[in-house]
Scaffold this active site. Structure first.
Site, mmCIF file in Angstrom:
data_model
loop_
_atom_site.group_PDB
_atom_site.id
_atom_site.type_symbol
_atom_site.label_atom_id
_atom_site.label_comp_id
_atom_site.label_asym_id
_atom_site.label_seq_id
_atom_site.Cartn_x
_atom_site.Cartn_y
_atom_site.Cartn_z
ATOM 1 N N GLU A 177 -4.172 -9.588 3.697
ATOM 2 C CA GLU A 177 -4.903 -9.467 4.882
ATOM 3 C C GLU A 177 -6.191 -10.265 4.834
ATOM 4 O O GLU A 177 -6.583 -10.648 5.706
ATOM 5 C CB GLU A 177 -5.558 -8.008 4.794
ATOM 6 N N GLU A 182 0.932 -1.255 -0.021
ATOM 7 C CA GLU A 182 -0.054 0.043 -0.010
ATOM 8 C C GLU A 182 0.877 1.331 -0.181
ATOM 9 O O GLU A 182 0.393 2.217 -0.659
ATOM 10 C CB GLU A 182 -0.917 0.008 1.166
#
Length: 258
Positions: free
Chosen positions: A130, A110
């Site tokens: 995730e 990210e």
């Protein structure tokens, strides 16, 4: 303890700033390191001498992701701002190059997706894992990855937590240029690109980044109109006059950012 640890350092070489993540072999990103990323970029944005930024890691891997235990010590309401800190590169007016070797997972991916240019090696691996924890990416990963590689590909890799290998990342445009053979070659390439860009007009670099970032999220005609206005504005800069003059005199221009 999971909230703290690790470091994010800032060094400068001429007009290039180097932001380095440091926390062991896997460069696990703690909550404190997230905050430090934002602080380092705030320093960079205030420094008129910095024209280009390189983000890198001193671990064996760029980062294996965030310190998972740390999330359980943060109140849910505080997580609504998660990602604003580690994605400071996207808000910086200065071009940011990420040098990625080895794992770049979770918050690390990210972070680099918020950078402008990403370089990698043959052993670079990217992932948003995730889903393995019963969670989703929370620092812009779903949105930036989908915009970069397309919704279908992003859904596959996020929903299945499947890694993106180096060559695939290069083919899809996540990584740029070529795959470098090792860390030394990667750092040399990042340095060379940063120094090259640092010799260009800071005003033009800043304006191009803004036009690209703002224009891509809107209709084509809006982006073109933004480009036209930015082009007209740059026409009045000393840098453009210097560039034209240097071109006529067959010499390297000296840009000042004015």
């Amino acid at each position: 303890m999971p909230l703290t640890g690790g470091d994010v350092t800032l060094e400068r070489d001429g007009h290039v700033a180097y932001v380095t993540l440091s926390h062991g072999r896997y460069t696990v990103v703690t909550m404190e390191m997230r905050r430090l990323v934002a602080e380092r970029f705030a320093e960079i944005d205030r420094d008129p001498e910095v024209r280009v930024v390189v983000v890198r890691s001193d671990g064996e891997h760029f980062t294996s992701g965030g310190d998972i235990a740390g999330f359980m010590e943060v109140d849910p309401i505080d997580l609504t701002d998660l990602g604003h800190d580690v994605t400071a590169a996207a808000r910086s007016p200065k071009p940011v190059i990420a040098a990625i070797d080895g794992y770049c997972f979770g918050v690390g991916l990210e972070m680099v997706l918020s950078c402008d240019i990403r370089l990698g090696t043959g052993r670079t691996q990217l992932a948003l894992p995730e889903m393995n924890l019963g969670m989703i990416p929370g620092s812009g990963g779903t949105q930036r990855l989908a915009r970069l590689i397309g919704l279908s590909r992003a859904k596959f890799h996020i929903l299945s937590a499947t890694r993106i290998q180096a060559q695939q990342a290069l083919d899809w445009g996540i990584l740029s240029g070529e795959l470098h053979p090792d860390r030394e070659a990667l750092d040399a390439a990042a340095d060379a690109l940063a120094q090259k860009m640092a010799g260009l007009s800071p005003a033009a670099l800043r304006t191009a980044k803004e036009v690209l970032d703002r224009g891509v999220d809107g209709p084509l005609y809006t982006g073109i109109e933004l480009e036209r206005k930015a082009y007209s504005m740059l026409r009045a800069t000393q840098d453009f006059a210097e560039g034209v003059k240097a071109f006529g005199e067959k010499r390297t221009p000296v840009f000042t950012g004015r």
